[in-house]
Design an enzyme around this catalytic site. Sequence first.
Site, PDB file in Angstrom:
ATOM      1  N   GLY A  48       0.833  -1.198   0.000  1.00  0.00           N
ATOM      2  CA  GLY A  48       0.000   0.000   0.000  1.00  0.00           C
ATOM      3  C   GLY A  48       0.864   1.243   0.000  1.00  0.00           C
ATOM      4  O   GLY A  48       2.034   1.196   0.403  1.00  0.00           O
ATOM      5  N   GLN A  53       3.251   9.972   1.194  1.00  0.00           N
ATOM      6  CA  GLN A  53       4.509   9.231   1.118  1.00  0.00           C
ATOM      7  C   GLN A  53       5.291   9.539  -0.152  1.00  0.00           C
ATOM      8  O   GLN A  53       6.478   9.237  -0.252  1.00  0.00           O
ATOM      9  CB  GLN A  53       4.244   7.719   1.184  1.00  0.00           C
ATOM     10  CG  GLN A  53       3.699   7.265   2.526  1.00  0.00           C
ATOM     11  CD  GLN A  53       3.461   5.768   2.543  1.00  0.00           C
ATOM     12  OE1 GLN A  53       2.425   5.292   2.098  1.00  0.00           O
ATOM     13  NE2 GLN A  53       4.419   5.017   3.039  1.00  0.00           N
ATOM     14  N   CYS A  97       5.925  -0.270   7.317  1.00  0.00           N
ATOM     15  CA  CYS A  97       5.594   0.880   6.474  1.00  0.00           C
ATOM     16  C   CYS A  97       6.812   1.275   5.654  1.00  0.00           C
ATOM     17  O   CYS A  97       7.920   1.345   6.186  1.00  0.00           O
ATOM     18  CB  CYS A  97       5.165   2.049   7.362  1.00  0.00           C
ATOM     19  SG  CYS A  97       4.767   3.539   6.429  1.00  0.00           S
ATOM     20  N   LEU A  98       6.604   1.550   4.383  1.00  0.00           N
ATOM     21  CA  LEU A  98       7.714   1.933   3.506  1.00  0.00           C
ATOM     22  C   LEU A  98       8.355   3.247   3.958  1.00  0.00           C
ATOM     23  O   LEU A  98       9.514   3.503   3.656  1.00  0.00           O
ATOM     24  CB  LEU A  98       7.218   2.074   2.062  1.00  0.00           C
ATOM     25  CG  LEU A  98       6.736   0.776   1.394  1.00  0.00           C
ATOM     26  CD1 LEU A  98       6.106   1.076   0.045  1.00  0.00           C
ATOM     27  CD2 LEU A  98       7.879  -0.217   1.247  1.00  0.00           C
ATOM     28  N   HIS A 139      -4.335   1.308   7.574  1.00  0.00           N
ATOM     29  CA  HIS A 139      -2.970   1.839   7.680  1.00  0.00           C
ATOM     30  C   HIS A 139      -2.788   3.020   6.717  1.00  0.00           C
ATOM     31  O   HIS A 139      -2.264   4.073   7.099  1.00  0.00           O
ATOM     32  CB  HIS A 139      -1.967   0.719   7.358  1.00  0.00           C
ATOM     33  CG  HIS A 139      -0.536   1.161   7.303  1.00  0.00           C
ATOM     34  ND1 HIS A 139       0.395   0.771   8.239  1.00  0.00           N
ATOM     35  CD2 HIS A 139       0.131   1.974   6.421  1.00  0.00           C
ATOM     36  CE1 HIS A 139       1.571   1.332   7.930  1.00  0.00           C
ATOM     37  NE2 HIS A 139       1.440   2.057   6.837  1.00  0.00           N
ATOM     38  N   GLU A 140      -3.257   2.850   5.478  1.00  0.00           N
ATOM     39  CA  GLU A 140      -3.094   3.918   4.486  1.00  0.00           C
ATOM     40  C   GLU A 140      -3.938   5.141   4.849  1.00  0.00           C
ATOM     41  O   GLU A 140      -3.520   6.284   4.649  1.00  0.00           O
ATOM     42  CB  GLU A 140      -3.440   3.428   3.074  1.00  0.00           C
ATOM     43  CG  GLU A 140      -2.576   2.273   2.560  1.00  0.00           C
ATOM     44  CD  GLU A 140      -1.092   2.460   2.778  1.00  0.00           C
ATOM     45  OE1 GLU A 140      -0.600   3.605   2.686  1.00  0.00           O
ATOM     46  OE2 GLU A 140      -0.397   1.465   3.076  1.00  0.00           O
ATOM     47  N   HIS A 143      -2.205   7.479   7.092  1.00  0.00           N
ATOM     48  CA  HIS A 143      -1.272   8.399   6.437  1.00  0.00           C
ATOM     49  C   HIS A 143      -1.964   9.697   6.025  1.00  0.00           C
ATOM     50  O   HIS A 143      -1.356  10.761   6.018  1.00  0.00           O
ATOM     51  CB  HIS A 143      -0.677   7.757   5.176  1.00  0.00           C
ATOM     52  CG  HIS A 143       0.470   6.832   5.452  1.00  0.00           C
ATOM     53  ND1 HIS A 143       1.671   7.269   5.948  1.00  0.00           N
ATOM     54  CD2 HIS A 143       0.618   5.494   5.299  1.00  0.00           C
ATOM     55  CE1 HIS A 143       2.503   6.244   6.082  1.00  0.00           C
ATOM     56  NE2 HIS A 143       1.885   5.148   5.689  1.00  0.00           N
TER      57      HIS A 143
HETATM   58 NI    NI Z   1       2.696   3.196   5.651  1.00  0.00          NI
END
Ligand code: NI
Length: 174
Positions: A48, A53, A97-98, A139-140, A143
């Site tokens: 995701g 991000q 998380c990236l 989760h997204e 953000h």
């Molecule tokens: Ni994330």
Amino acid sequence: MAVLDIITVPHPVLSQRARPVREEEFGEALEQLCSDMAETMYAAPGVGLAGPQVGDLRCIIVLDAGEDEERGKRLRKMVNPSIVERSEETIQWEETCLSVPGLEVMVERNRRVRVQWRQPDGTAAEDWFEDYEAVIVQHELDHLVGTVLLDRVSRFKRRRYLKRVKREFVEAQR
Ligand code: NI
């Protein structure tokens, strides 16, 4: 198509609240951005990715919970997503998380969520998500309100993580 740079903590953009995409912004340019975000997610690889991000502070997320040969088949591009219903039942998942590389955090989420969103072309869409896919959606969505995994750990763990990131950054500059 292009792979975009993924922003990592402690960059301030990750703590900001994204704004909704406006009516006049739907269309080709938005489709392009969503495709680039999907490509960036697959290249990482991740499951995701949210607008902030990649430095775009608008309510846009992409996700794909598919594995191996299923990869690509479950891609969702969501503009202005919102959760309109949640199961009372929750699920615990070790999330990564990236934007917070190397950190794993156990998070409790609703096991099922019903989400409404718009496609990049403006079409309205709605669906239920459950288990891993519901975890990713939640989760997204975090953000989009400026919450990252690092905000969910103790102050001690947070400090230790940021110290490590700083040290690695300094070493990489040598
Ligand atoms: Ni994330």
